[in-house]
Design a protein around this motif. Structure first.
Motif, PDB file in Angstrom:
ATOM      1  N   ARG A 213       0.833  -1.193   0.000  1.00  0.00           N
ATOM      2  CA  ARG A 213       0.000   0.000   0.000  1.00  0.00           C
ATOM      3  C   ARG A 213       0.882   1.263   0.000  1.00  0.00           C
ATOM      4  NH1 ARG A 213      -4.174   0.543  -2.021  1.00  0.00           N
ATOM      5  NH2 ARG A 213      -5.147   2.463  -1.378  1.00  0.00           N
ATOM      6  N   PHE A 386       6.761  -3.084 -19.248  1.00  0.00           N
ATOM      7  CA  PHE A 386       6.886  -2.148 -18.133  1.00  0.00           C
ATOM      8  C   PHE A 386       8.321  -1.750 -17.801  1.00  0.00           C
ATOM      9  CE2 PHE A 386       3.129  -4.798 -17.401  1.00  0.00           C
ATOM     10  CZ  PHE A 386       2.220  -3.835 -17.791  1.00  0.00           C
TER      11      PHE A 386
ATOM     12  N   LEU B  11     -10.899   2.891   0.158  1.00  0.00           N
ATOM     13  CA  LEU B  11      -9.474   2.576   0.235  1.00  0.00           C
ATOM     14  C   LEU B  11      -8.608   3.802  -0.031  1.00  0.00           C
ATOM     15  CD1 LEU B  11      -8.836  -0.884  -1.437  1.00  0.00           C
ATOM     16  CD2 LEU B  11      -8.009  -0.066   0.775  1.00  0.00           C
ATOM     17  N   LYS B 247      -7.866  -5.665 -28.033  1.00  0.00           N
ATOM     18  CA  LYS B 247      -8.880  -5.433 -26.998  1.00  0.00           C
ATOM     19  C   LYS B 247      -8.366  -5.926 -25.638  1.00  0.00           C
ATOM     20  CE  LYS B 247     -13.045  -4.523 -25.530  1.00  0.00           C
ATOM     21  NZ  LYS B 247     -14.198  -5.061 -25.121  1.00  0.00           N
ATOM     22  N   VAL B 248      -7.699  -7.067 -25.651  1.00  0.00           N
ATOM     23  CA  VAL B 248      -7.161  -7.588 -24.390  1.00  0.00           C
ATOM     24  C   VAL B 248      -5.942  -6.774 -23.955  1.00  0.00           C
ATOM     25  CG1 VAL B 248      -6.258  -9.617 -23.203  1.00  0.00           C
ATOM     26  CG2 VAL B 248      -7.992  -9.883 -24.967  1.00  0.00           C
ATOM     27  N   PRO B 252      -4.261  -3.755 -19.694  1.00  0.00           N
ATOM     28  CA  PRO B 252      -3.118  -3.395 -18.852  1.00  0.00           C
ATOM     29  C   PRO B 252      -2.604  -1.987 -19.140  1.00  0.00           C
ATOM     30  CG  PRO B 252      -2.569  -5.188 -20.345  1.00  0.00           C
ATOM     31  CD  PRO B 252      -4.025  -4.995 -20.427  1.00  0.00           C
ATOM     32  N   VAL B 256      -2.055   1.218 -16.416  1.00  0.00           N
ATOM     33  CA  VAL B 256      -0.837   1.963 -16.081  1.00  0.00           C
ATOM     34  C   VAL B 256      -1.081   3.468 -16.067  1.00  0.00           C
ATOM     35  CG1 VAL B 256       0.711   0.194 -16.933  1.00  0.00           C
ATOM     36  CG2 VAL B 256       0.129   2.102 -18.413  1.00  0.00           C
ATOM     37  N   PRO B 323     -14.253  -7.648 -18.098  1.00  0.00           N
ATOM     38  CA  PRO B 323     -15.149  -8.497 -17.306  1.00  0.00           C
ATOM     39  C   PRO B 323     -14.411  -9.279 -16.225  1.00  0.00           C
ATOM     40  CG  PRO B 323     -14.812  -9.413 -19.496  1.00  0.00           C
ATOM     41  CD  PRO B 323     -14.241  -8.033 -19.502  1.00  0.00           C
ATOM     42  N   ARG B 324     -13.139  -9.639 -16.473  1.00  0.00           N
ATOM     43  CA  ARG B 324     -12.429 -10.452 -15.480  1.00  0.00           C
ATOM     44  C   ARG B 324     -12.332  -9.711 -14.165  1.00  0.00           C
ATOM     45  NH1 ARG B 324      -7.300 -11.632 -19.046  1.00  0.00           N
ATOM     46  NH2 ARG B 324      -7.807  -9.505 -19.598  1.00  0.00           N
ATOM     47  N   ARG B 326     -14.136  -7.056 -13.258  1.00  0.00           N
ATOM     48  CA  ARG B 326     -15.461  -6.735 -12.771  1.00  0.00           C
ATOM     49  C   ARG B 326     -16.003  -7.874 -11.923  1.00  0.00           C
ATOM     50  NH1 ARG B 326     -17.731  -5.158 -17.530  1.00  0.00           N
ATOM     51  NH2 ARG B 326     -18.973  -6.976 -18.000  1.00  0.00           N
ATOM     52  N   PHE B 327     -15.891  -9.111 -12.443  1.00  0.00           N
ATOM     53  CA  PHE B 327     -16.508 -10.212 -11.726  1.00  0.00           C
ATOM     54  C   PHE B 327     -15.663 -10.695 -10.551  1.00  0.00           C
ATOM     55  CE2 PHE B 327     -18.737 -10.303 -15.761  1.00  0.00           C
ATOM     56  CZ  PHE B 327     -20.039 -10.366 -15.311  1.00  0.00           C
ATOM     57  N   ASP B 328     -14.355 -10.663 -10.732  1.00  0.00           N
ATOM     58  CA  ASP B 328     -13.473 -11.106  -9.639  1.00  0.00           C
ATOM     59  C   ASP B 328     -13.714 -10.300  -8.379  1.00  0.00           C
ATOM     60  OD1 ASP B 328     -12.403 -12.900 -11.197  1.00  0.00           O
ATOM     61  OD2 ASP B 328     -10.383 -12.055 -11.322  1.00  0.00           O
TER      62      ASP B 328
ATOM     63  N   PRO C 115     -10.524 -13.652 -23.423  1.00  0.00           N
ATOM     64  CA  PRO C 115     -11.079 -13.427 -22.087  1.00  0.00           C
ATOM     65  C   PRO C 115     -12.092 -12.295 -21.990  1.00  0.00           C
ATOM     66  CG  PRO C 115      -8.783 -12.741 -22.196  1.00  0.00           C
ATOM     67  CD  PRO C 115      -9.075 -13.459 -23.455  1.00  0.00           C
ATOM     68  N   VAL C 116     -12.096 -11.371 -22.944  1.00  0.00           N
ATOM     69  CA  VAL C 116     -12.941 -10.182 -22.759  1.00  0.00           C
ATOM     70  C   VAL C 116     -14.275 -10.237 -23.503  1.00  0.00           C
ATOM     71  CG1 VAL C 116     -11.027  -8.657 -22.228  1.00  0.00           C
ATOM     72  CG2 VAL C 116     -11.724  -8.973 -24.588  1.00  0.00           C
ATOM     73  N   TYR C 117     -14.570 -11.361 -24.142  1.00  0.00           N
ATOM     74  CA  TYR C 117     -15.877 -11.495 -24.792  1.00  0.00           C
ATOM     75  C   TYR C 117     -16.653 -12.639 -24.170  1.00  0.00           C
ATOM     76  CZ  TYR C 117     -14.178  -8.401 -28.435  1.00  0.00           C
ATOM     77  OH  TYR C 117     -13.673  -7.325 -29.113  1.00  0.00           O
ATOM     78  N   TYR C 161     -18.673 -15.053 -19.236  1.00  0.00           N
ATOM     79  CA  TYR C 161     -17.339 -14.897 -19.801  1.00  0.00           C
ATOM     80  C   TYR C 161     -16.541 -16.176 -19.561  1.00  0.00           C
ATOM     81  CZ  TYR C 161     -18.393 -10.075 -20.670  1.00  0.00           C
ATOM     82  OH  TYR C 161     -18.948  -8.941 -21.162  1.00  0.00           O
ATOM     83  N   HIS C 163     -13.918 -16.936 -18.036  1.00  0.00           N
ATOM     84  CA  HIS C 163     -13.406 -17.245 -16.705  1.00  0.00           C
ATOM     85  C   HIS C 163     -14.502 -17.699 -15.753  1.00  0.00           C
ATOM     86  CE1 HIS C 163     -14.698 -13.050 -16.243  1.00  0.00           C
ATOM     87  NE2 HIS C 163     -14.918 -13.378 -14.984  1.00  0.00           N
ATOM     88  N   GLN C 164     -15.766 -17.572 -16.187  1.00  0.00           N
ATOM     89  CA  GLN C 164     -16.856 -18.052 -15.335  1.00  0.00           C
ATOM     90  C   GLN C 164     -17.197 -19.512 -15.623  1.00  0.00           C
ATOM     91  OE1 GLN C 164     -19.089 -14.490 -16.652  1.00  0.00           O
ATOM     92  NE2 GLN C 164     -19.852 -14.418 -14.564  1.00  0.00           N
TER      93      GLN C 164
END
Ligand SMILES: Nc1ncnc2c1ncn2[C@@H]1O[C@H](COP(=O)(O)OP(=O)(O)O)[C@@H](O)[C@H]1O
Ligand SMILES: [Mg+2]
Lengths: 386, 331, 337
Positions: A213, A386, B11, B247-248, B252, B256, B323-324, B326-328, C115-117, C161, C163-164
């Protein structure tokens, strides 16, 4: 046609042995592998050569300079660069490079000093000439210079500043501070980063959370305003050496987070890594695992991070000194030299005052190339992220 | 999604707290009692400072109290009254100065951020898809240069080039005739005419590193199985690259923003000084030179808080498009 | 080997990778045929070139790899024949075959979906492209096919998705995606390797079901002889980029000819077998350093002879529809391809 032929059922051992072992690639240590991969990266090798040169200059700056960087020449204020030539104004070729002398007069309208090349005076250059005294590493005194005019006439390869001091010699002199401040700063960051990142990665749990953090928070602070504020609090009465160390500390205060992040990440990853598991499974003791596998892998990453942290520090020092709140004259660094180039009028009339910036760019480029090469060499399977 | 935003916002509080402590340290750090120097300064200007005035000032800033009380006093005044203290150099409330300068800082920074992303994403994709092509080499070289040239030097060089070869002097945010004029279409156009210089100067290094990041991430993504799956469906290469891999890869890149934004605000500070922009940078600089610490500390606090909020916004944006995440985080 | 009703014929295919360290002959002169409605197996150890074979048939080999020589003949329902190896990998003609006539199922269900669709969008994408359906129609088609492959309440799960989904469900979704445009040939590259044994059985059963419903030809790629026994009508055994034995599935198991096939069989455990397992000695050689014109299995082969290190064996006919590439059968008829 015999289609029902079947294989002999017993293991009939034939004497034939074919040995292709000798065509297999030889196994080599991680360091050797890394070195071999690094060598393929042409820009990185070039960067390394440049850095070696620069640091050699930083140590032997008095020898490489053509005069004492503090020496004032009141008759050569803001003299333009005089580059060495081989061909004179009549088109004759001279085997030995030479420079022309300068004639100056005061412009009656602007009261500025104007310089003209004096074709009458030709000073040839030679290697290893005697000139101003200097000390190497503050100890060895000498007056031998790498090159200079054979007749001892003043030489201003890259022009002079407002006090008639030779810019070339000043840039060379600035090498020591500009290049070491990054090294010392990165060393401090390294110590902090190793300690804190190591703690985070090894202990885990709440400690890890809190440290993560804090790192996040520090990373969200805009560096330059923060550096500006901190270095502005360095008392003006401090000696140049004190200021120098104060600035390195200021610079490393935000930079250690990068090292810490890498160290922590590596610790976590390495603990789980397959080859460590394999080493455990094969009965290796704890220490053996650490020495043989963790350390080399880990060091290569730290080396990469450190190499890529230095340029930011060089840029930081340059920016702060340029603004007049970092190092202060009479210390000489590239940032301090750039201070004179702050206003438009000066730059327009004397663009050579921007030249120290070229050296900053070259040094930073070299560090970035080397860092990139090291990263590719340390981890050839992931591309530059990165 | 709502719980995610709420949690992230909560947070942020400890973060802001820590930043405020750091900012206060900047205010409090300079040795010597700044009230004394303030009074000395006032008197040097010929003003007569009475004993009561000094006492009132001491009380206002809790100067007779230990550091943590001073801090609480300072932060309380900010939170409760929006009172950031007094700029001794300008003899005006810090809040007023902030209100004047901050909009420009935010404007320049956000525009630069948008420019950075708009330039870096397509270039990064192109560089990755055409890895080792001459264009890739050119972008890579330009990227390294962009990272190596200090912002202020780039500003100086641009100023020199424009002055020397076009005879114009760049700098400032408005031409003199618009500087104090009311907002109008003409003034806005004048602003756009000036704005591109700081955007390019500040944005170059960020764009350079973002191109490298985008290229790297994109190369990683292009090597992944789902790209082959997409090709195996019969999709054309451009669709595979844009609709799937890019899109993927963009996700990331958006994440950043958390370190691109501090970089931009940081660069903005120094470039604004060189280019003489009416943003927070020059004011911060002057306040530091004159030890006007309430002004300086407030700037540090506000600038850092801005980046934290910017990062939060980018995280929410990311959760919204990926979505990953969002749902996680929801589950 | 020249069957009239082959829907797909691979002839002398070579796919090489030009790497920094040298030329990798990942697929080296292989030939195989696939008939309508049958399952052809390709089996071999990891790294022998199975996936590269599959990608070559899809014309999806990426640089530094390239199909260097050979033919991949596809005979479509209307009787016209196309040589896939001659088509441009990204050209319109190749793309209209991919997914539409020949579909592929990949090994890793975890990473093979974007993964995003949502699952539904990814299935609909191909359907819309090849079948010229509207978004709504494609969605209905996706729900229908997801139901067919055994996803419970597909109208709800379609918007999930990747991952579900669990691993097995994802592989079902992959199969749904592959079947969504009703292709004639499906290439399954180790479709069950990443899955649990129980899930594996379910997936294999599903594939068989789909095959009989849709009259599919399947190329089943695996390193697992158990999967071959379960699924394949005919088998090609592959080693270091070459097919070393080809036979009916029964013949491979009960009458293996090539020492490598024998070694593979001896290294799998069978219930009630009292003999000890004997793994094949040595390791798969590095494709980079192989000398040309030898038998690559010779260093590991218990039957190796002088000639094995001197010349590469040709493919011999060793039985009805049974070929073997081994010097032990010298004297038999050599199969020309
Ligand atoms: N992109 C690539 N670059 C270089 N070599 C490759 C590449 N892909 C595959 N190969 C080589 O081709 C050979 C066959 O690989 P593959 O078909 O994936 O084996 P498998 O039978 O396990 O599916 C391997 O030796 C591998 O090294
Ligand atoms: Mg494979």
């Amino acid at each position: 046609m015999n289609t029902d032929q079947s294989l002999p059922t017993t293991q009939t051992k034939h004497s034939l042995t074919i040995d292709w072992e000798d065509v297999k690639p030889k196994s080599s240590s991680q360091g050797q592998l890394m070195f071999r991969r690094f060598r393929k990266h042409k820009l990185a090798v070039a960067g390394l050569v440049v850095l070696c040169l620069f640091y050699a200059v930083a140590v032997f700056n008095g020898f490489v300079a053509t005069s004492d960087p503090a020496k004032r020449n009141s008759s050569y204020v803001y003299a333009p660069p005089t580059l060495p030539r081989f061909i004179d104004h009549e088109g004759n070729f001279h085997f030995r490079p030479f420079v022309y002398g300068l004639k100056s007069r005061i412009d009656p309208d602007t009261w500025e000093r104007v310089y003209e090349i004096d074709h009458e005076k030709r000073h040839s250059l030679s290697l290893f000439v005697r000139g101003d005294k200097y000390r190497i590493l503050g100890v060895f005194e000498s007056d031998l210079h790498l090159f200079g005019t054979a007749d001892g006439a003043p030489l201003f390869l890259l022009g002079t500043d407002s006090l008639g001091r030779d810019m070339y010699s000043r840039i060379v002199a600035g090498t020591s501070i500009s290049l070491t401040i990054g090294l010392i700063g990165v060393f401090l960051s390294l110590v902090l980063g190793l300690l804190i990142g190591g703690l985070s990665g090894l202990v885990g749990g709440t400690t890890d959370l809190v440290i993560q953090r804090i790192i996040e928070i520090l990373a969200s602070i805009p560096q330059i305003p923060f550096w500006m504020a901190l270095s502005a609090t360095v008392p003006a009465s401090w000696s140049p050496v004190q200021t120098y160390f104060a600035i390195t500390i200021v610079l490393s205060l935000l930079s250690w987070t990068r090292v810490a992040r890498v160290v922590r990440g590596k610790f976590l990853a390495l603990r789980e890594a397959d080859f460590v598991m394999a080493a455990y499974a094969m009965g290796a003791g704890n220490w053996w695992v650490i020495i043989r596998h963790l350390i080399p892998n880990f060091l290569s990453y730290v080396l990469v991070t450190v190499t890529l942290t230095i340029p930011g520090m060089i840029l930081g020092e340059t920016s702060l000194s340029f603004l007049g709140i970092g190092l202060k004259p009479p210390a000489i660094s590239w940032g301090i030299l750039l201070q004179q180039a702050q206003n438009m009028r000066t730059i327009a009339l004397r663009p050579w005052l921007l030249l120290p910036g070229v050296f900053v760019v070259i040094a930073v480029l070299a560090f970035n190339f080397v860092g990139d090469g090291l990263r590719d060499a340390a981890d050839p399977y992931t591309s530059n992220r990165f | 999604m709502f719980t995610y935003i709420l949690r992230r916002t909560l947070l942020m509080i400890p973060t802001l707290f820590l930043i405020s402590v750091i900012a206060f340290a900047v205010i409090d750090l300079p040795p010597g009692d700044y009230l004394t120097s303030y009074v000395a300064q006032l008197e040097a200007q010929g003003a007569v400072v009475s004993e009561e005035q000094i006492l009132a000032l001491q009380k206002r800033y809790a100067l007779d109290q230990p550091a943590h009380v001073r801090y609480l006093n300072w932060i309380w005044r900010i939170v409760r009254y929006g009172d950031f203290g007094q700029s001794w150099n300008w003899n005006r409330p810090v809040r007023e100065l902030l209100a004047e300068r901050l909009p420009f800082t935010i404007g320049v920074s956000v525009t630069t951020l948008v420019f950075t992303y708009l330039a870096a994403i397509p270039i990064g994709i192109y560089s990755a898809v055409r890895q080792y092509s001459w264009a890739d080499y050119i972008f890579t070289t330009a990227g390294f240069l962009g990272l190596a040239v200090p912002n202020f030097l780039l500003a100086l060089v641009l100023m020199y080039v424009f002055y020397r070869y076009f005879g114009v002097s760049i700098g400032g945010m408005f031409s003199p005739e618009f500087r104090d004029a009311a907002w109008s279409m003409a003034k806005f156009r004048d602003l756009l005419n000036h704005l591109w210089v700081p955007i390019i100067v500040i944005g170059t290094s960020g764009t350079a590193s973002l191109i490298r990041t985008m290229r790297g991430v994109m190369l990683d993504e292009l090597g992944k199985d789902y790209v082959q799956t997409a090709r195996a469906k019969g999709l054309s290469e451009i669709v595979v690259i844009v609709r799937h891999a890019a899109k993927v890869a963009v996700n990331p890149i958006i994440s950043v923003i958390g370190w691109t934004l501090p970089q931009i605000i940081s660069g903005e500070a120094i470039v604004a000084i060189v280019l003489n922009l009416p943003t927070t940078g020059p004011l911060l600089y002057q306040s530091l030179l004159t030890q006007d610490m309430y002004l300086a500390g407030s700037f540090i606090f506000i600038l850092s808080a801005l980046t934290v909020i910017g990062t939060l916004l980018s995280d929410i944006l990311l959760a919204w498009i990926d979505p990953r995440i969002r749902f996680d985080r929801e589950g | 080997m020249k069957e009239v009703d082959d829907i797909l014929q691979v002839r002398n295919l070579r796919t090489y990778f030009r790497t920094d360290n040298g030329l990798v002959r990942a697929v080296d002169r292989i030939s195989l045929g696939v008939r309508r409605g049958e399952t052809v197996g390709i089996v071999g150890e990891s790294g022998c070139g199975k996936s590269v074979t599959a990608l070559s048939i899809m014309n999806l080999v990426r640089p530094p790899g390239r199909i260097v020589a050979g033919q991949i003949l596809y005979r479509s329902g209307d009787g016209s024949t196309t040589d896939i190896a001659k088509l441009h990998p990204n050209g319109r003609q190749m793309r209209s075959l991919r997914g539409n006539n020949i579909a592929m199922i990949f090994q890793e269900p975890m990473t093979a979906l974007t993964p995003v669709y949502s699952i539904g969008d990814q299935i609909a994408e191909g359907v819309m492209l090849h079948k010229k359906l509207t978004r709504r129609q494609a969605r209905e088609r996706a729900i229908e096919i997801l139901g067919k492959v055994g996803i419970p309440s597909p109208e709800k799960r379609i918007d999930d998705y990747p991952h579900q989904f669990s691993g097995g469900m994802r592989q079902r979704a992959m199969i749904a995606m592959a079947l969504s445009c009703e292709p004639e040939v499906v290439i399954a590259d180790e479709p069950t390797t990443a899955l649990d044994v129980t899930i594996e059985a379910q997936i294999l059963r599903l594939m068989k079901e789909m095959q009989s419903q849709l009259d599919l030809s399947i190329i089943m790629i695996t390193h697992d002889l158990g999967v071959i026994a379960e699924m394949a009508d005919r088998v090609n055994v592959m080693y270091t980029g070459k097919i070393v034995e080809h036979a009916q599935t029964d013949d491979i198991f009960y009458n293996p000819k090539h020492p490598y096939t024998l070694g593979l069989l001896q290294s799998i455990p069978t219930i009630g077998d009292k003999r000890r397992l004997t793994p094949i000695r040595g390791a798969v050689p590095n494709l980079l350093t192989l000398p040309e014109d030898v038998c690559y299995f010779a260093p590991r082969c218990p039957y190796a002879m002088e000639i094995c290190a001197q010349a590469e064996p040709p493919m011999y006919q060793v039985g009805t529809a049974h070929q073997c590439k081994c010097w032990l059968y010298e004297g038999n008829e050599v199969v020309a391809v």
